[in-house]
Design a protein around this motif. Sequence first.
Motif, PDB file in Angstrom:
ATOM      1  N   SER A 123      -9.286   2.455  -6.494  1.00 44.12           N
ATOM      2  CA  SER A 123      -9.892   1.145  -6.010  1.00 44.12           C
ATOM      3  C   SER A 123      -9.353   0.919  -4.735  1.00 44.12           C
ATOM      4  CB  SER A 123      -9.760   0.171  -7.058  1.00 44.12           C
ATOM      5  OG  SER A 123      -8.390  -0.190  -7.187  1.00 44.12           O
ATOM      6  N   GLU A 124      -9.768  -0.242  -4.225  1.00 42.01           N
ATOM      7  CA  GLU A 124      -9.278  -0.669  -3.045  1.00 42.01           C
ATOM      8  C   GLU A 124      -7.993  -1.518  -3.385  1.00 42.01           C
ATOM      9  OE1 GLU A 124     -10.471  -3.926   0.549  1.00 42.01           O
ATOM     10  OE2 GLU A 124     -12.126  -2.890  -0.553  1.00 42.01           O
ATOM     11  N   ALA A 125      -8.009  -2.122  -4.576  1.00 42.47           N
ATOM     12  CA  ALA A 125      -6.779  -2.854  -4.815  1.00 42.47           C
ATOM     13  C   ALA A 125      -5.593  -1.912  -5.021  1.00 42.47           C
ATOM     14  CB  ALA A 125      -7.039  -3.682  -6.234  1.00 42.47           C
ATOM     15  N   GLU A 126      -5.937  -0.741  -5.680  1.00 40.21           N
ATOM     16  CA  GLU A 126      -4.703   0.285  -5.707  1.00 40.21           C
ATOM     17  C   GLU A 126      -4.169   0.732  -4.105  1.00 40.21           C
ATOM     18  OE1 GLU A 126      -5.524   2.446 -10.159  1.00 40.21           O
ATOM     19  OE2 GLU A 126      -5.564   3.663  -8.123  1.00 40.21           O
ATOM     20  N   MET A 127      -5.165   0.891  -3.469  1.00 41.56           N
ATOM     21  CA  MET A 127      -4.848   1.122  -1.854  1.00 41.56           C
ATOM     22  C   MET A 127      -4.056   0.098  -1.454  1.00 41.56           C
ATOM     23  SD  MET A 127      -8.927   2.524  -1.003  1.00 41.56           S
ATOM     24  CE  MET A 127      -8.397   3.142   0.556  1.00 41.56           C
ATOM     25  N   ALA A 128      -4.329  -1.159  -1.689  1.00 43.46           N
ATOM     26  CA  ALA A 128      -3.443  -2.104  -1.070  1.00 43.46           C
ATOM     27  C   ALA A 128      -1.948  -2.119  -1.692  1.00 43.46           C
ATOM     28  CB  ALA A 128      -4.225  -3.404  -1.318  1.00 43.46           C
ATOM     29  N   GLU A 129      -2.068  -1.866  -2.937  1.00 47.70           N
ATOM     30  CA  GLU A 129      -0.629  -1.741  -3.519  1.00 47.70           C
ATOM     31  C   GLU A 129       0.134  -0.771  -2.870  1.00 47.70           C
ATOM     32  OE1 GLU A 129       2.569  -2.632  -5.888  1.00 47.70           O
ATOM     33  OE2 GLU A 129       0.567  -3.889  -5.416  1.00 47.70           O
ATOM     34  N   ILE A 130      -0.447   0.475  -2.595  1.00 45.44           N
ATOM     35  CA  ILE A 130       0.225   1.588  -2.061  1.00 45.44           C
ATOM     36  C   ILE A 130       0.872   1.177  -0.611  1.00 45.44           C
ATOM     37  CG2 ILE A 130       0.114   3.952  -0.994  1.00 45.44           C
ATOM     38  CD1 ILE A 130      -2.174   4.504  -3.534  1.00 45.44           C
ATOM     39  N   ALA A 131      -0.234   0.576   0.291  1.00 45.11           N
ATOM     40  CA  ALA A 131       0.206   0.518   1.570  1.00 45.11           C
ATOM     41  C   ALA A 131       1.157  -0.379   1.918  1.00 45.11           C
ATOM     42  CB  ALA A 131      -1.139   0.046   2.392  1.00 45.11           C
ATOM     43  N   LYS A 132       1.283  -1.549   0.671  1.00 46.46           N
ATOM     44  CA  LYS A 132       2.240  -2.615   1.086  1.00 46.46           C
ATOM     45  C   LYS A 132       3.714  -2.191   0.522  1.00 46.46           C
ATOM     46  CE  LYS A 132       1.341  -5.601  -2.947  1.00 46.46           C
ATOM     47  NZ  LYS A 132       0.856  -6.770  -3.123  1.00 46.46           N
ATOM     48  N   ARG A 133       3.997  -0.940  -0.218  1.00 49.98           N
ATOM     49  CA  ARG A 133       4.868  -0.752  -1.022  1.00 49.98           C
ATOM     50  C   ARG A 133       5.901   0.068  -0.376  1.00 49.98           C
ATOM     51  NH1 ARG A 133       5.287  -0.278  -6.812  1.00 49.98           N
ATOM     52  NH2 ARG A 133       7.173   0.318  -7.705  1.00 49.98           N
ATOM     53  N   PHE A 134       5.642   0.646   0.725  1.00 53.21           N
ATOM     54  CA  PHE A 134       6.633   1.525   1.609  1.00 53.21           C
ATOM     55  C   PHE A 134       6.939   0.760   3.048  1.00 53.21           C
ATOM     56  CE2 PHE A 134       4.111   3.921  -1.630  1.00 53.21           C
ATOM     57  CZ  PHE A 134       5.316   4.374  -2.403  1.00 53.21           C
ATOM     58  N   ASP A 135       8.024   1.177   3.680  1.00 55.88           N
ATOM     59  CA  ASP A 135       8.669   0.710   4.746  1.00 55.88           C
ATOM     60  C   ASP A 135       8.327   2.037   5.731  1.00 55.88           C
ATOM     61  OD1 ASP A 135      10.457   2.217   4.063  1.00 55.88           O
ATOM     62  OD2 ASP A 135      12.028   0.654   4.229  1.00 55.88           O
ATOM     63  N   LYS A 136       7.603   2.918   5.317  1.00 56.10           N
ATOM     64  CA  LYS A 136       7.341   4.039   6.125  1.00 56.10           C
ATOM     65  C   LYS A 136       5.921   4.281   6.109  1.00 56.10           C
ATOM     66  CE  LYS A 136      11.632   6.888   5.303  1.00 56.10           C
ATOM     67  NZ  LYS A 136      12.094   8.335   4.893  1.00 56.10           N
ATOM     68  N   PRO A 137       5.483   5.110   7.024  1.00 54.52           N
ATOM     69  CA  PRO A 137       3.818   5.286   7.302  1.00 54.52           C
ATOM     70  C   PRO A 137       3.322   5.643   5.796  1.00 54.52           C
ATOM     71  CG  PRO A 137       4.894   6.147   9.101  1.00 54.52           C
ATOM     72  CD  PRO A 137       6.150   5.746   8.167  1.00 54.52           C
ATOM     73  N   THR A 138       1.889   5.234   5.586  1.00 54.06           N
ATOM     74  CA  THR A 138       1.523   5.766   4.397  1.00 54.06           C
ATOM     75  C   THR A 138       0.146   6.514   4.875  1.00 54.06           C
ATOM     76  OG1 THR A 138       0.588   3.602   4.201  1.00 54.06           O
ATOM     77  CG2 THR A 138       2.393   4.081   2.677  1.00 54.06           C
ATOM     78  N   LEU A 139      -0.270   7.452   4.053  1.00 51.27           N
ATOM     79  CA  LEU A 139      -1.509   8.113   4.422  1.00 51.27           C
ATOM     80  C   LEU A 139      -2.286   8.023   3.142  1.00 51.27           C
ATOM     81  CD1 LEU A 139      -1.619  12.057   5.624  1.00 51.27           C
ATOM     82  CD2 LEU A 139      -2.946  11.272   3.595  1.00 51.27           C
TER      83      LEU A 139
END
Length: 284
Positions: A185-201
Amino acid sequence: MGTLRQILQRGEFVTGIGVYDMISARIADRTSANAIYVTGYGTVASHLGLPDAGIATYTDMVGRIERIVAGTSKPVIADADTGYGGLLNVHHTVRGYEKAGVSAIQLEDQEFPKKCGHTKGRRVIPMADMAQKIRVASDARSSEDFLIIARTDARTGLGLEEALRRGEAYAEAGADIIFIESPESEAEMAEIAKRFDKPTLINLVHGGSTPILPKERLVELGFGVAIYPGLGFLAAAKALEDAFNDLAAGKENTTPIYDFAKFNEVIGFPEVWEFDRKYAAPGS
């Protein structure tokens, strides 16, 4: 354009067009996208005519990847599955991919034999075992411009929180880019992107589990890289099916086709003709 690391350091979003052979690679290289992604699924299907289920070997892949790198100008991200074995295999794979000219290698935490990330039946190895693979990969490279992408397939079987924990462990082990496979889901995608201080793919598979969002939204969410592994071979397969079926039925072709003169240019015939003008004997 620079290296993939330089592109990311400039804050530019990376769009990796999925390629699987030299025709797709040549065409992708002529676009405005700033990276090329060598898809394991597509390359195995194109080369062997088999599913992406741990059948292809390091040898099957590295030679084709090397040819794609040599025939294109953009940074190349390449799928390396599980590293094709244990820790020594990972070390060998990293050295081989880096020697082939790859800009970033993707390694995943699935059990062997692995499966495509948007298909059923995937299982993951212990988190500590994958973290050790990432340490080996990080130590094996000769340049920090060669990036390590750590992928976890834990979301589907073990849930998002476990996948995020694994991403954090792999980042700590030395991964440069974090890849949480198959958010739903888009909500899960948002959680992933904000979780890390390194680039996310984010892996956007047409027909897969993850919503296909526009680039602008991916940037808003905080992703640094998006790969599109299936678009090319799915589009090509549909066009081939339609054109071949019409031909077999004796019908006139109605499928849009690439201009032949333009294709000659894409594949490099102008250089051949220039060589002939310069060196070939008159009348030969």
